[in-house]
Design a protein around this motif. Structure first.
Motif, mmCIF file in Angstrom:
data_model
loop_
_atom_site.group_PDB
_atom_site.id
_atom_site.type_symbol
_atom_site.label_atom_id
_atom_site.label_comp_id
_atom_site.label_asym_id
_atom_site.label_seq_id
_atom_site.Cartn_x
_atom_site.Cartn_y
_atom_site.Cartn_z
ATOM 1 N N LEU A 194 31.363 47.626 28.673
ATOM 2 C CA LEU A 194 30.407 48.292 29.566
ATOM 3 C C LEU A 194 30.990 48.431 30.963
ATOM 4 C CD1 LEU A 194 27.143 46.384 28.548
ATOM 5 C CD2 LEU A 194 27.802 48.701 27.847
ATOM 6 N N SER A 195 30.625 49.507 31.630
ATOM 7 C CA SER A 195 31.052 49.693 33.016
ATOM 8 C C SER A 195 30.129 48.907 33.939
ATOM 9 C CB SER A 195 31.023 51.178 33.368
ATOM 10 O OG SER A 195 29.682 51.663 33.347
ATOM 11 N N VAL A 196 30.525 48.792 35.188
ATOM 12 C CA VAL A 196 29.707 48.078 36.167
ATOM 13 C C VAL A 196 28.342 48.741 36.308
ATOM 14 C CG1 VAL A 196 29.496 47.482 38.614
ATOM 15 C CG2 VAL A 196 31.681 47.170 37.433
ATOM 16 N N ASP A 197 28.312 50.065 36.329
ATOM 17 C CA ASP A 197 27.035 50.779 36.461
ATOM 18 C C ASP A 197 26.140 50.540 35.246
ATOM 19 O OD1 ASP A 197 27.709 51.799 38.933
ATOM 20 O OD2 ASP A 197 28.565 53.654 38.121
ATOM 21 N N GLU A 198 26.738 50.495 34.059
ATOM 22 C CA GLU A 198 25.948 50.231 32.844
ATOM 23 C C GLU A 198 25.394 48.815 32.847
ATOM 24 O OE1 GLU A 198 28.036 53.162 29.524
ATOM 25 O OE2 GLU A 198 28.991 51.246 30.022
ATOM 26 N N ILE A 199 26.171 47.888 33.336
ATOM 27 C CA ILE A 199 25.696 46.498 33.421
ATOM 28 C C ILE A 199 24.544 46.401 34.409
ATOM 29 C CG2 ILE A 199 26.340 44.143 34.065
ATOM 30 C CD1 ILE A 199 29.191 44.802 33.150
ATOM 31 N N GLN B 273 26.922 42.433 42.802
ATOM 32 C CA GLN B 273 27.792 41.263 42.671
ATOM 33 C C GLN B 273 27.756 40.698 41.251
ATOM 34 O OE1 GLN B 273 26.176 38.767 45.740
ATOM 35 N NE2 GLN B 273 27.490 39.650 47.354
ATOM 36 N N LEU B 274 26.576 40.669 40.653
ATOM 37 C CA LEU B 274 26.450 40.166 39.282
ATOM 38 C C LEU B 274 27.201 41.062 38.304
ATOM 39 C CD1 LEU B 274 25.230 38.380 37.065
ATOM 40 C CD2 LEU B 274 23.189 39.832 37.131
ATOM 41 N N ALA B 275 27.038 42.367 38.434
ATOM 42 C CA ALA B 275 27.684 43.305 37.519
ATOM 43 C C ALA B 275 29.199 43.214 37.625
ATOM 44 C CB ALA B 275 27.202 44.726 37.818
ATOM 45 N N GLU B 276 29.713 43.092 38.834
ATOM 46 C CA GLU B 276 31.154 42.997 39.029
ATOM 47 C C GLU B 276 31.701 41.691 38.447
ATOM 48 O OE1 GLU B 276 31.737 43.466 43.190
ATOM 49 O OE2 GLU B 276 31.471 45.655 43.170
ATOM 50 N N PHE B 277 30.924 40.612 38.563
ATOM 51 C CA PHE B 277 31.368 39.335 37.998
ATOM 52 C C PHE B 277 31.399 39.395 36.471
ATOM 53 C CE2 PHE B 277 30.145 35.294 36.066
ATOM 54 C CZ PHE B 277 31.233 34.507 36.449
ATOM 55 N N VAL B 278 30.363 39.983 35.863
ATOM 56 C CA VAL B 278 30.315 40.088 34.396
ATOM 57 C C VAL B 278 31.461 40.958 33.889
ATOM 58 C CG1 VAL B 278 28.974 40.988 32.457
ATOM 59 C CG2 VAL B 278 27.846 39.671 34.245
ATOM 60 N N LYS B 279 31.775 42.020 34.630
ATOM 61 C CA LYS B 279 32.862 42.911 34.220
ATOM 62 C C LYS B 279 34.205 42.205 34.266
ATOM 63 C CE LYS B 279 34.785 46.729 32.980
ATOM 64 N NZ LYS B 279 34.608 47.259 31.595
ATOM 65 N N ASN B 280 34.401 41.400 35.269
ATOM 66 C CA ASN B 280 35.677 40.698 35.402
ATOM 67 C C ASN B 280 35.424 39.305 35.964
ATOM 68 O OD1 ASN B 280 38.329 39.986 35.545
ATOM 69 N ND2 ASN B 280 38.912 41.522 37.061
ATOM 70 N N PRO B 281 35.022 38.349 35.110
ATOM 71 C CA PRO B 281 34.650 37.018 35.584
ATOM 72 C C PRO B 281 35.820 36.229 36.195
ATOM 73 C CG PRO B 281 34.717 37.073 33.195
ATOM 74 C CD PRO B 281 34.839 38.483 33.666
ATOM 75 N N SER B 282 37.042 36.620 35.908
ATOM 76 C CA SER B 282 38.183 35.883 36.450
ATOM 77 C C SER B 282 38.755 36.516 37.704
ATOM 78 C CB SER B 282 39.300 35.785 35.397
ATOM 79 O OG SER B 282 39.753 37.076 35.046
ATOM 80 N N GLU C 285 36.027 40.882 42.435
ATOM 81 C CA GLU C 285 35.777 42.285 42.740
ATOM 82 C C GLU C 285 36.570 43.228 41.858
ATOM 83 O OE1 GLU C 285 33.577 43.308 44.871
ATOM 84 O OE2 GLU C 285 33.054 41.281 45.500
ATOM 85 N N GLU C 286 37.597 42.727 41.145
ATOM 86 C CA GLU C 286 38.441 43.605 40.347
ATOM 87 C C GLU C 286 37.688 44.132 39.149
ATOM 88 O OE1 GLU C 286 42.033 41.651 39.342
ATOM 89 O OE2 GLU C 286 42.469 41.059 41.388
ATOM 90 N N GLY C 287 38.122 45.259 38.637
ATOM 91 C CA GLY C 287 37.529 45.833 37.437
ATOM 92 C C GLY C 287 36.191 46.458 37.642
ATOM 93 N N SER C 288 35.873 46.916 38.840
ATOM 94 C CA SER C 288 34.568 47.499 39.101
ATOM 95 C C SER C 288 34.480 48.971 38.748
ATOM 96 C CB SER C 288 34.206 47.312 40.594
ATOM 97 O OG SER C 288 35.191 47.916 41.409
ATOM 98 N N GLU C 289 35.631 49.551 38.380
ATOM 99 C CA GLU C 289 35.588 50.977 38.045
ATOM 100 C C GLU C 289 34.927 51.177 36.691
ATOM 101 O OE1 GLU C 289 36.411 53.415 40.021
ATOM 102 O OE2 GLU C 289 36.969 52.037 41.618
#
Length: 258
Positions: free
Chosen positions: A212-217, A242-251, A254-258
């Motif tokens: 899922l993308s950040v927007d979908e999350i 902030q929650l969506a970005e963390f779920v997308k890339n928990p490690s 801020e990375e992986g927000s695209e």
């Protein structure tokens, strides 16, 4: 015995004239019906056993047994299920007369009597015939046992959600969690109880490596999806981001927000 030209002896017919030892006839006296145990028969047994062993080992290499994630006693979403060859006993324990206060009856006594009854098979039918119609008692018990096993196995399998079962035991990739990320505390307060502290899943699916993308999350956390509630509805936009970005890339925060 008579006197005269010689002596005559009268023998007892119960005593054989030639003493014979209690040794069975040699196998060579039965051509085509038997053979030497060593090495003929034993060699054939070893060859057949070796073929099946090599075939079994090949199967384990080509199609290894599927593994599940490590046991977690805190994971209430896991669906425990025995291997297929024990499903009939698993189903049997669901019935009222074999569960609850009667669990000992269903788990030990009845199965013990059923399997112990196999020991009586040789004594119930001593007929010399080997055709099915010549051994009705033994074949009847065999057919009843096979039918019960098949029925109970089918019943157990038909009531299992195999897709959910596979997901509950699925091995998920372990990732390093960035506990300093802004969305970590938000996730721990709103999502960890269902998706696991390490995002490995629980009552909800695993989130590690989500496609899922950040927007979908963000949309799912605000509006919900299926049985998942809208956990972030009415929350500040910054926290949702902030929650969506963390779920997308928990490690990586801020990375992986695209």
């Amino acid at each position: 015995m008579h006197r005269g030209k010689g002596m005559k002896f009268v023998g007892d017919s119960r005593i054989p004239a030639k003493k014979m030892s209690n040794i069975p006839k040699d196998y060579s006296e039965y051509p085509g019906k038997t053979e030497a145990f060593w090495p003929n028969f034993l060699l054939k047994e070893w060859l057949v056993g070796a073929v099946f062993l090599i075939g079994f080992l090949t199967l384990t290499v080509v199609a290894p047994s599927p593994l599940e994630k490590m046991a977690d006693p805190t994971d209430a979403s896991y669906i425990p299920l025995p291997d297929w060859y024990f499903l009939f006993l698993y189903q049997f324990l669901k019935y009222e007369f074999a569960s609850g206060p009667y669990s000992v009856l269903g788990a030990f006594i009845i199965p013990g009597l059923a399997f112990g009854g196999l020991l009586l098979a040789p004594f119930l039918d001593k007929g010399p015939g080997r055709r099915p119609h010549q051994r009705p008692i033994a074949n009847a018990f065999m057919l009843i046992g096979v039918a019960c096993t098949i029925f109970l196995t089918w019943e157990a399998g038909s009531h299992v959600d195999w897709e959910a079962r596979a997901k509950s035991g699925q091995i998920v990739e372990e990732v390093e969690i960035d506990t300093s990320a802004a969305g970590y505390e938000i996730y721990k307060q709103n999502c960890a109880s269902c998706h696991g502290a390490e995002l490995g899943g629980g009552a909800g699916p695993a989130l590690v490596g989500t496609e899922l993308s950040v927007d979908e999350i963000k949309d799912i956390t605000v509006n919900g999806l299926g049985s998942m509630p809208a956990v972030m509805k009415g929350k500040p936009e910054e926290e949702i981001q902030q929650l969506a970005e963390f779920v997308k890339n928990p490690s990586g925060g801020e990375e992986g927000s695209e």
